[in-house]
Design a protein around this motif. Structure first.
Motif, PDB file in Angstrom:
ATOM      1  N   LEU B 271      -3.752   5.897 -20.537  1.00 43.73           N
ATOM      2  CA  LEU B 271      -3.436   5.121 -18.798  1.00 43.73           C
ATOM      3  C   LEU B 271      -4.170   6.166 -17.528  1.00 43.73           C
ATOM      4  CD1 LEU B 271      -0.717   3.844 -17.241  1.00 43.73           C
ATOM      5  CD2 LEU B 271       0.009   6.413 -17.292  1.00 43.73           C
ATOM      6  N   LEU B 272      -4.850   4.372 -17.039  1.00 45.05           N
ATOM      7  CA  LEU B 272      -5.667   5.548 -16.261  1.00 45.05           C
ATOM      8  C   LEU B 272      -5.071   5.088 -14.950  1.00 45.05           C
ATOM      9  CD1 LEU B 272      -8.624   5.678 -15.363  1.00 45.05           C
ATOM     10  CD2 LEU B 272      -8.716   3.170 -14.747  1.00 45.05           C
ATOM     11  N   VAL B 273      -4.802   6.092 -14.241  1.00 44.91           N
ATOM     12  CA  VAL B 273      -4.005   6.484 -12.994  1.00 44.91           C
ATOM     13  C   VAL B 273      -5.101   6.099 -11.609  1.00 44.91           C
ATOM     14  CG1 VAL B 273      -2.662   7.269 -11.632  1.00 44.91           C
ATOM     15  CG2 VAL B 273      -2.149   7.616 -14.263  1.00 44.91           C
ATOM     16  N   LEU B 274      -5.148   5.259 -10.595  1.00 46.21           N
ATOM     17  CA  LEU B 274      -6.302   5.368  -9.234  1.00 46.21           C
ATOM     18  C   LEU B 274      -5.382   5.545  -8.430  1.00 46.21           C
ATOM     19  CD1 LEU B 274      -7.539   1.989 -10.713  1.00 46.21           C
ATOM     20  CD2 LEU B 274      -8.419   3.836 -11.378  1.00 46.21           C
ATOM     21  N   GLY B 275      -5.186   6.855  -8.018  1.00 45.03           N
ATOM     22  CA  GLY B 275      -4.449   7.100  -6.580  1.00 45.03           C
ATOM     23  C   GLY B 275      -3.312   6.914  -6.786  1.00 45.03           C
ATOM     24  N   GLY B 276      -2.949   7.715  -7.812  1.00 46.84           N
ATOM     25  CA  GLY B 276      -1.157   7.578  -7.473  1.00 46.84           C
ATOM     26  C   GLY B 276      -1.188   9.645  -7.549  1.00 46.84           C
ATOM     27  N   ARG B 277       0.170   9.798  -7.106  1.00 48.57           N
ATOM     28  CA  ARG B 277       0.498  11.226  -7.668  1.00 48.57           C
ATOM     29  C   ARG B 277       1.649  11.173  -8.367  1.00 48.57           C
ATOM     30  NH1 ARG B 277       4.591  12.558  -3.933  1.00 48.57           N
ATOM     31  NH2 ARG B 277       5.526  10.257  -2.233  1.00 48.57           N
ATOM     32  N   PHE B 278       1.692  10.392  -9.117  1.00 52.54           N
ATOM     33  CA  PHE B 278       3.230  10.905 -10.221  1.00 52.54           C
ATOM     34  C   PHE B 278       4.114  11.017  -9.846  1.00 52.54           C
ATOM     35  CE2 PHE B 278      -0.992  11.253 -12.361  1.00 52.54           C
ATOM     36  CZ  PHE B 278      -0.924  10.898 -13.538  1.00 52.54           C
ATOM     37  N   SER B 279       4.793  10.022  -8.815  1.00 48.63           N
ATOM     38  CA  SER B 279       6.280  10.657  -8.328  1.00 48.63           C
ATOM     39  C   SER B 279       7.320  10.878  -8.967  1.00 48.63           C
ATOM     40  CB  SER B 279       6.239   9.725  -6.951  1.00 48.63           C
ATOM     41  OG  SER B 279       7.612   9.586  -7.038  1.00 48.63           O
ATOM     42  N   ASP B 280       8.178  11.497  -8.562  1.00 42.07           N
ATOM     43  CA  ASP B 280       9.307  11.732  -9.040  1.00 42.07           C
ATOM     44  C   ASP B 280       9.683   9.917  -9.446  1.00 42.07           C
ATOM     45  OD1 ASP B 280       9.641  13.059  -7.067  1.00 42.07           O
ATOM     46  OD2 ASP B 280      12.088  12.301  -7.618  1.00 42.07           O
ATOM     47  N   ARG B 281       9.919   9.032  -8.399  1.00 47.39           N
ATOM     48  CA  ARG B 281      10.411   7.331  -7.952  1.00 47.39           C
ATOM     49  C   ARG B 281       9.501   6.945  -9.488  1.00 47.39           C
ATOM     50  NH1 ARG B 281      14.976   8.076  -5.847  1.00 47.39           N
ATOM     51  NH2 ARG B 281      14.382  10.179  -6.662  1.00 47.39           N
ATOM     52  N   VAL B 282       8.424   7.703  -9.578  1.00 49.22           N
ATOM     53  CA  VAL B 282       7.674   6.374 -10.858  1.00 49.22           C
ATOM     54  C   VAL B 282       7.608   6.801 -12.300  1.00 49.22           C
ATOM     55  CG1 VAL B 282       5.086   6.456 -11.914  1.00 49.22           C
ATOM     56  CG2 VAL B 282       5.613   6.221  -8.960  1.00 49.22           C
ATOM     57  N   MET B 283       7.804   8.118 -12.289  1.00 46.42           N
ATOM     58  CA  MET B 283       7.546   8.408 -13.985  1.00 46.42           C
ATOM     59  C   MET B 283      10.099   8.426 -14.413  1.00 46.42           C
ATOM     60  SD  MET B 283       5.457  11.734 -14.513  1.00 46.42           S
ATOM     61  CE  MET B 283       6.242  12.634 -12.854  1.00 46.42           C
ATOM     62  N   GLY B 284      10.513   8.449 -13.718  1.00 41.01           N
ATOM     63  CA  GLY B 284      11.619   8.536 -14.047  1.00 41.01           C
ATOM     64  C   GLY B 284      12.125  10.189 -14.489  1.00 41.01           C
ATOM     65  N   ASP B 285      12.636  11.136 -15.447  1.00 45.25           N
ATOM     66  CA  ASP B 285      12.208  12.203 -16.048  1.00 45.25           C
ATOM     67  C   ASP B 285      10.580  12.257 -16.334  1.00 45.25           C
ATOM     68  OD1 ASP B 285      12.243  14.194 -17.799  1.00 45.25           O
ATOM     69  OD2 ASP B 285      13.992  13.926 -19.020  1.00 45.25           O
ATOM     70  N   ARG B 286       9.995  12.810 -16.106  1.00 43.49           N
ATOM     71  CA  ARG B 286       8.613  13.393 -16.641  1.00 43.49           C
ATOM     72  C   ARG B 286       8.490  14.182 -18.258  1.00 43.49           C
ATOM     73  NH1 ARG B 286       6.354  18.239 -12.429  1.00 43.49           N
ATOM     74  NH2 ARG B 286       8.273  19.031 -12.245  1.00 43.49           N
TER      75      ARG B 286
END
Ligand SMILES: Cc1ncc(C[n+]2csc(CCOP(=O)(O)OP(=O)(O)O)c2C)c(N)n1
Lengths: 169, 560
Positions: B271-286
């Motif tokens: 997974l190549l993450v470009l300028g994202g911040r892994f918010s809880d809205r993105v990850m669900g249960d991290r």
């Protein structure tokens, strides 16, 4: 684990509030903090002792770096450095216990800085563990008051290429 | 020789500021006096919150630093929500506030408030100016800090007597900020590692965040994705980083994301993450996020690395250059099996986009928000600027609007600020007078800042308001449905005004969408009338944003 950070900041009003605010709002725990000017009057040094796991300390350092006034951060823990703090203890010691108290003072190379009929004030300087040890040793006599400074710390030697190696601009 | 106020206006001009959003007051009289004959456009908003959001909308639509200006005390505190919003979403703003005279600071003087203290946690930096000589330098620094590195809001608080006293200095030729040195150059060894991980990947995926848009790296992203046949998912803030009609784009991921995007995140091996911040809205249960993936995280802000999730290969620096370098270094080949799997996964999106026009008991066809936005995408070809408020309508817009490029989908992500949409649309329309600007909003959100309709009217802007009127705080109602056993409380918008009459009162055109059959003709009318227009859409109360990832669940446990 406790870690000692040496943080160079631009000497400006408000910078202490910014650093302290950052710790509280990110839920980091400051064990102690001391601030003073340095050889360069435009720069202050904060020695911050903070408790946390590796990830927390990494976040602390990164978040501190984001403050515009923070110039440089050194995590001294695990490197070779000298740290000192000072404490004043008021001990309830009448004539009977004085000799014994003075023995403790001598062993720890502390000083008696005030002398009253039923109490003494003892000044101790040293590392965190030394101060803790003297406190233990004095406890049986009855410690009435304690005041301690935050820890200050300095890396040993001069690092080659280190910009803020100690020489003023 | 000039006054502090003159030096301020001069500084704004030197920084290329063309527009200032604000409201005057006693503490900024001198500044407004100077502004009155400067070549800077002033937009008088109806609240300072509106000014801050408008400056943010302007910044997002133009890619420049937005500027707002307010008086002291309540004028300054009204900025707080706007600054917090800009801070969370990394929007470059410079906010200038008046302050009581220096001699009165600290005395609880009339309209005194410690705005630098209040905004410390929600600004990238702030200043209390104590000497008029510092103004040129501070203004130059404020713009520089706001618009570089990880962008964000900077506040400058100027006591009224400082604005009135003489300024003897110019801005320094070079800024001296020893504690602020954003790092742009990615570490070459890390770039090689990333390139090699991508080259080896059998199930690669790119997650594009808002950073791609602020770094203007869309072209580089597209080149990398196409060279390697790498599918792309975006966060809410990353919408527009890649065109969504590109077959490689799987749309938005996250708890309100599209099933295919979430499926891909949960099954990718790299997974190549470009300028994202892994918010809880993105990850669900991290703890359950992207379980099989080697994560490569590229961000301009070192503090984002390893903040919310452990990553294997972090790279700090400017996305645009780094993505280019990775593309050059990697030996990529489209992974056919993976792409076939993804095509199958896309069928899951039918759950969102398929035949969803449910019939109620009477057998009538219900109006559906998604169908309105689908039609909007079709009619505008995704080239209109959409701003949104916060709620179900926002998620509907995010799922159904397909922006044709970056800067065309402007929403409040990190803070989730109701009241953002309308002033942001105002700012965006000022930045892009030729473009169609549409605010997609709810009846709850609109009522938080609807006073800006007057500003829109006063500036003769043809902003469209697409009001999803479900007579309720829909998203909260949905939460109560799911988590409170349908105990609906404090979510009915009893006392709503007649929005069409309200539109009329503000001098807006007013239109209505009640039935599915109204959608196309009404949207066409609004898009072609060249006037500020409110479209009141009767959305059924019970419409839900589904599927969704519930609390504590992973992205592949979507509930329907
Ligand atoms: C300023 C603010 N207050 C409260 C909330 C909590 N909240 C989130 S969504 C929502 C309801 C939004 O209602 P509306 O704008 O009508 O949109 P809908 O969900 O009905 O489409 C509320 C109250 C928020 N996000 N922002």
């Amino acid at each position: 684990m406790k870690q000692t950070l040496s943080v160079m900041v631009v000497n400006q009003t408000g910078v202490l509030a910014r650093v302290a605010g950052l710790f509280s709002r990110r839920g980091f725990n400051i064990e102690s903090l001391s601030v003073s000017t340095t050889e360069d009057k435009n720069i202050s040094r904060m020695t911050i002792v903070v408790d946390g796991d590796e990830g927390t300390i990494e976040q602390v350092m990164k978040q501190l770096h984001k403050l515009i006034e923070v110039i440089k951060i050194n995590n001294l823990t695990g490197t070779s450095y000298v740290d000192r703090g000072m404490a004043l203890f008021k001990v309830a010691a009448g004539a009977a216990e004085r000799a014994e108290v003075m023995q403790v003072v001598t062993i720890f190379r502390a000083n008696i800085v005030d002398f009253c009929p039923n109490s003494l004030i003892i000044e101790a300087t040293g590392s965190e563990s030394k101060i803790a040890a003297i406190e233990e040793a004095l406890r049986p006599f009855g410690i009435k008051e304690v005041v301690r400074t935050g820890e200050i710390a300095m890396a040993r030697g001069i690092k080659a290429g280190s910009k803020k190696g100690g020489d003023a601009k | 020789m000039r006054t502090g106020a003159q030096a301020l206006i001069e500084g704004l001009k030197q920084q290329g500021a063309e527009v200032v959003f604000g409201i005057p007051g006693g503490a900024v009289l001198a500044i407004y006096d100077e502004l009155s004959h400067a070549e800077i456009k002033h937009i008088l908003t109806r609240s300072e919150q509106g000014a801050a959001h408008a400056a943010a909308g302007y910044a997002k639509a133009s890619g420049r630093v937005g500027v707002c200006l307010t008086s002291s005390g309540p004028g300054a505190t009204n900025l707080v929500t706007g600054l917090a919003n800009a801070y969370m979403d990394s929007i470059p703003l410079v906010a200038i506030t008046g302050q009581v005279p220096r001699a009165m600071v600290g005395t609880d003087a009339f309209q005194e408030v410690d705005i630098t203290g209040i905004t410390q946690p929600i600004t990238k930096h702030n200043y209390l100016v104590t000497n008029a000589d510092d103004i040129p330098r501070i203004i130059a620094e404020a713009f520089y800090i706001a618009g570089t590195g990880r962008k964000g809001p900077v506040l400058v608080d100027i006591p009224s007597d400082v604005a009135n006293s003489l300024c003897h200095k110019e801005a320094p030729a070079e800024l001296d900020l020893p504690g602020y040195k954003p790092n742009y150059k990615g570490h070459p060894a890390q770039i090689r590692l990333a390139a090699s991980a991508l080259s080896k990947a059998q199930k690669p995926l790119i997650y594009a965040g808002g950073g791609v848009i602020s770094a203007q790296a869309s072209a580089e992203l597209l080149a990398l994705a196409e060279a390697g046949g790498i599918p792309v998912v975006t966060s809410l803030m990353g919408k527009g980083a890649i065109k969504e009609d590109n077959p490689l784009c799987l749309g938005m991921l996250g708890i309100h994301g599209l099933p295919a995007a979430n499926w891909a995140a949960m099954h990718c091996d790299t997974l190549l993450v470009l300028g994202g911040r892994f918010s809880d809205r993105v990850m669900g249960d991290r703890c359950k996020f992207a379980p099989e993936a080697t994560i490569i995280h590229i961000d301009i802000d070192p503090a984002e690395i390893a903040k919310n999730i452990a990553v294997r290969i972090p790279i700090v620096g400017d996305l645009r250059e780094i993505v280019k370098e990775i593309s050059a270094e990697a030996k990529l080949e489209p992974q056919k099996d993976w792409l076939v799997e993804l095509e199958e996964a896309k069928d899951r999106n039918i759950l969102v986009f398929g035949d969803r026009r449910r019939n109620d008991e009477s057998g009538e066809e219900l109006l559906d928000g998604g169908a309105i936005i689908d039609k909007l995408t079709e009619l505008t070809e995704g080239k209109a600027i959409i701003t949104t408020d916060v709620g179900q309508h926002q998620m509907t817009a995010a799922r159904h609007y397909h922006p044709a490029g970056p800067g065309l989908f402007i929403s409040s992500g990190g803070l989730g600020t109701m009241g953002f949409g309308l002033p942001a649309a105002l700012g965006a329309q000022i930045a892009c007078p030729e473009q169609t600007v549409i605010c997609v909003t709810g009846d709850g959100s609109l009522q938080m800042t609807l006073n800006e309709m007057a500003t829109i009217k006063s500036q003769k802007l043809p902003v469209k308001i697409l009001l999803f009127n479900n007579k309720s705080l829909g998203l909260v109602r949905q939460l109560q449905h799911t988590y409170c056993d349908e105990n609906y409380f404090a979510v009915d918008m009893v006392g709503n005004p007649n929005f069409l009459m309200l539109a009329m009162a503000y001098g807006f055109e007013n239109l209505r969408i009640e039935d599915p059959g109204d959608i196309e003709p009404t949207l066409k009318k609004a898009l072609n009338n060249g006037k500020p227009t409110l479209i009141d859409c009767s959305i059924p109360k019970d419409e839900m944003i589904l599927p969704i990832v519930k609390k504590g669940q992973s992205l592949n446990e979507m509930s329907f």
